[in-house]
Design an enzyme around this catalytic site. Structure first.
Site, PDB file in Angstrom:
ATOM      1  N   LYS A  38      81.060  34.129  -9.332  1.00 55.31           N
ATOM      2  CA  LYS A  38      82.426  33.780  -9.757  1.00 55.31           C
ATOM      3  C   LYS A  38      82.456  32.502 -10.596  1.00 55.31           C
ATOM      4  CE  LYS A  38      87.071  33.315  -7.867  1.00 55.31           C
ATOM      5  NZ  LYS A  38      87.968  33.862  -6.845  1.00 55.31           N
ATOM      6  N   ARG A  68      93.559  32.348  -3.862  1.00 54.24           N
ATOM      7  CA  ARG A  68      94.297  33.560  -3.493  1.00 54.24           C
ATOM      8  C   ARG A  68      94.133  33.826  -2.009  1.00 54.24           C
ATOM      9  NH1 ARG A  68      92.158  38.042  -5.531  1.00 54.24           N
ATOM     10  NH2 ARG A  68      94.038  39.208  -5.077  1.00 54.24           N
ATOM     11  N   ARG A  82      80.172  47.659  -1.965  1.00 54.22           N
ATOM     12  CA  ARG A  82      79.705  48.094  -0.654  1.00 54.22           C
ATOM     13  C   ARG A  82      78.182  48.160  -0.693  1.00 54.22           C
ATOM     14  NH1 ARG A  82      78.917  53.254   1.261  1.00 54.22           N
ATOM     15  NH2 ARG A  82      78.951  53.246   3.529  1.00 54.22           N
TER      16      ARG A  82
HETATM   17  C1  BTN Z   1      91.288  32.322  -6.542  1.00 52.21           C
HETATM   18  O1  BTN Z   1      91.315  32.278  -5.305  1.00 52.21           O
HETATM   19  O2  BTN Z   1      90.426  32.958  -7.141  1.00 52.21           O
HETATM   20  C2  BTN Z   1      92.331  31.590  -7.337  1.00 52.21           C
HETATM   21  C3  BTN Z   1      91.953  30.159  -7.544  1.00 52.21           C
HETATM   22  C4  BTN Z   1      92.977  29.396  -8.370  1.00 52.21           C
HETATM   23  C5  BTN Z   1      92.648  27.920  -8.415  1.00 52.21           C
HETATM   24  C6  BTN Z   1      93.538  27.182  -9.360  1.00 52.21           C
HETATM   25  S1  BTN Z   1      92.960  25.547  -9.702  1.00 52.21           S
HETATM   26  C7  BTN Z   1      94.458  25.169 -10.506  1.00 52.21           C
HETATM   27  C8  BTN Z   1      95.563  25.797  -9.708  1.00 52.21           C
HETATM   28  N1  BTN Z   1      96.016  24.918  -8.653  1.00 52.21           N
HETATM   29  C9  BTN Z   1      95.744  25.402  -7.453  1.00 52.21           C
HETATM   30  O3  BTN Z   1      96.009  24.826  -6.375  1.00 52.21           O
HETATM   31  N2  BTN Z   1      95.122  26.588  -7.551  1.00 52.21           N
HETATM   32  C10 BTN Z   1      94.987  26.995  -8.928  1.00 52.21           C
END
Ligand code: BTN
Length: 326
Positions: free
Chosen positions: A186, A121, A319
């Protein structure tokens, strides 16, 4: 089952099996068994071989297998599913986003053992080493307007958490909008990209990354993280099974979401809220307040000294005491 899977199933007891006995059980020649054993070893299956005793399985790695994934997907949906399994790809989301003619009713799945340019993201990179994790993308059509999409990303995060709970993961929490945390680290992230409109339906690509076997030698991830092996070491986590569970839960949730919107999921999301009651800061906007859960559209509520602030986009983080209230 493919013949290689049948052979692996026979060997999975860890006992010695002669080539002759294996051939008889599988109804093939000894040469065919020998060829299949070599293919398994090429794919990383560790076998011991001794003259007079035969073969014994030492270790079977967690290999992605198209048939095993498809056979775990609910029968009422599997007809509409097409699945691509890649050894290596830049990004499974990118692959489905470039799909020019998906068809409005088709469910496109793309999984990979390794991503060289996994997307996260907010333009971040998703570290995707080979053989370790789940990298799954689903291309689906949704009826209903663009306005619904905010709640969609929360519904997907919740569905992934529920899929893992149904497999025995204890206490996954949700960090708005759609991270899955265990012990404040995470475990999984979701990236939803909009493909466009087709025959009145919106098509989206839902990307899910789940840390499965990744161990502490992986040093490139720039935030606290955990894998399923670490969070729940008593279970043997198999990627094919995880993928099928996640697909079933996400597709089931999407059906309910299309009928009832986010409201149907609000309570289930709320009980897993990782940020409830914590002092938080938002980015952008730099609001400061206490986490107060989600409303019926999926917006996050922040209790500030000036009243309630509703967040529809952006990031929230806890925070810490030493941060200034600038
Ligand atoms: C995040 O940033 O939390 C989202 C991560 C999403 C990763 C997945 S892996 C499968 C799919 N292909 C990608 O390139 N990204 C998502």
């Amino acid at each position: 089952m493919t013949s290689e899977q049948s052979l692996l199933a026979l060997l999975s007891d860890g006992e010695w099996h002669s080539g002759e006995a294996l051939a008889a059980l599988l109804g093939v020649s000894r040469t065919a068994v020998w060829k299949q054993l070599n293919r398994l070893m090429d794919r990383g299956v560790l076998l011991e071989r001794t003259r007079g005793r035969g073969y014994r399985l030492i270790e079977a790695p967690d290999i992605l297998d198209r048939h095993a994934i498809l056979s775990g997907i609910d029968k009422n949906r599997s007809q509409r599913v097409t699945l691509d399994v890649h050894k290596k790809i830049d990004s499974t989301n990118r692959a489905l986003m470039s799909d020019k003619d998906p068809g409005s009713d088709a469910i496109r799945l793309c999984v990979a053992d390794h991503q060289s340019a996994g997307r996260g993201r907010r333009g971040r990179h998703w570290i995707s080493p080979p053989g370790e994790n789940v990298y799954l993308s689903m291309g689906v059509g949704l009826t209903g307007g663009f306005a619904e999409l905010g709640g969609l990303s929360l519904v997907v995060g919740l569905a992934v958490a529920q899929a893992l709970e149904s497999m025995g993961l204890a206490n996954p929490r949700l960090k708005w909008p759609n991270d899955i945390l265990v012990n404040a680290r995470k475990l999984s992230g979701v990236l939803i990209e909009l493909q466009g409109e087709l025959d009145g339906a919106i098509r989206v690509v839902i990307g899910v990354g789940i840390n499965v076997h990744m161990g502490n030698k992986e040093q490139r991830v720039d935030q606290p993280w955990i894998s399923l092996d670490q969070a729940s070491p008593d279970r043997s986590w198999q990627r094919n099974e995880i993928i099928a569970h996640v697909v079933n839960h996400v597709l089931g949730s999407l059906d309910r979401f299309e009928r009832g919107g986010f409201e149907v999921f609000q309570a289930a999301w709320q009980v897993r809220d990782a940020l409830f009651g914590w002092p938080l800061r938002t980015e952008p906007g730099s609001y400061i307040g206490l986490g107060d859960g989600v409303d019926q559209t999926g917006a996050y509520r922040l209790k500030t000294t000036e009243g309630e602030v509703l967040l529809n986009s952006g990031e929230i983080s806890i925070r810490h005491d030493n941060e200034s209230a600038d």
